[in-house]
Write an enzyme that holds these catalytic residues in place. Structure first.
Site, PDB file in Angstrom:
ATOM      1  N   CYS A  23       0.833  -1.207   0.000  1.00 46.15           N
ATOM      2  CA  CYS A  23       0.000   0.000   0.000  1.00 46.15           C
ATOM      3  C   CYS A  23       0.868   1.259   0.000  1.00 46.15           C
ATOM      4  O   CYS A  23       1.571   1.535   0.973  1.00 46.15           O
ATOM      5  CB  CYS A  23      -0.902  -0.051   1.229  1.00 46.15           C
ATOM      6  N   CYS A  26       0.110   3.741   2.785  1.00 40.58           N
ATOM      7  CA  CYS A  26       0.596   3.188   4.062  1.00 40.58           C
ATOM      8  C   CYS A  26       2.086   3.491   4.227  1.00 40.58           C
ATOM      9  O   CYS A  26       2.541   3.833   5.323  1.00 40.58           O
ATOM     10  CB  CYS A  26       0.388   1.676   4.118  1.00 40.58           C
TER      11      CYS A  26
END
Length: 99
Positions: A23, A26
Site C-alpha cells: 500500500c 501506508c
C-alpha cells in the site's frame, strides 16, 4: 487477539495502524506516524498491524481499506479514519485525547 487486548488495556492512549506492505499511502504514512509518536512521546502507543499477516484481526475490525487508523483511549475506541492524514491532522485528533 489476547495480545491485542492486552496492549489496548495496558496503555492509556493507543493508535492502531492497519496497513499493508504493498500500500503506497501506508508507506507514506509510516514516517508521519513516527513523527506523531515522537511528538506525544510516552503518552501514545502506536501499533502497526499488517492486514495480510493478520487477516482475522482485520476482519474482526471490519477493515475494508488501508491505511485505517483506530484510536483507543482507556481501552475504548474513540476515533476511526481510513485514508492518509497529515502529521498536523493526526496531532490535532490525538491531542483531544492525550492529556
Amino acid at each position: 487477539m489476547a495480545n491485542f487486548n492486552e496492549i489496548i488495556n495496558k496503555n492509556d492512549t493507543v493508535l492502531i495502524d492497519f496497513s499493508a506492505e504493498w500500500c503506497g499511502p501506508c508507506q507514506t504514512l509510516a514516517p508521519i506516524l513516527q513523527e506523531v509518536k515522537e511528538h506525544f512521546q510516552d503518552k501514545l502507543t502506536v501499533i502497526k498491524i499488517d492486514v495480510d499477516r493478520n487477516r482475522a484481526l482485520a476482519t474482526n475490525f471490519k477493515i475494508q481499506g488501508v491505511p485505517t487508523l483506530l484510536l483507543y483511549k482507556e481501552a475504548a475506541q474513540v476515533w476511526r479514519q481510513s485514508g492518509l492524514l497529515t502529521k498536523s491532522q493526526l496531532i490535532q485528533v490525538i491531542g483531544k485525547y492525550v492529556v
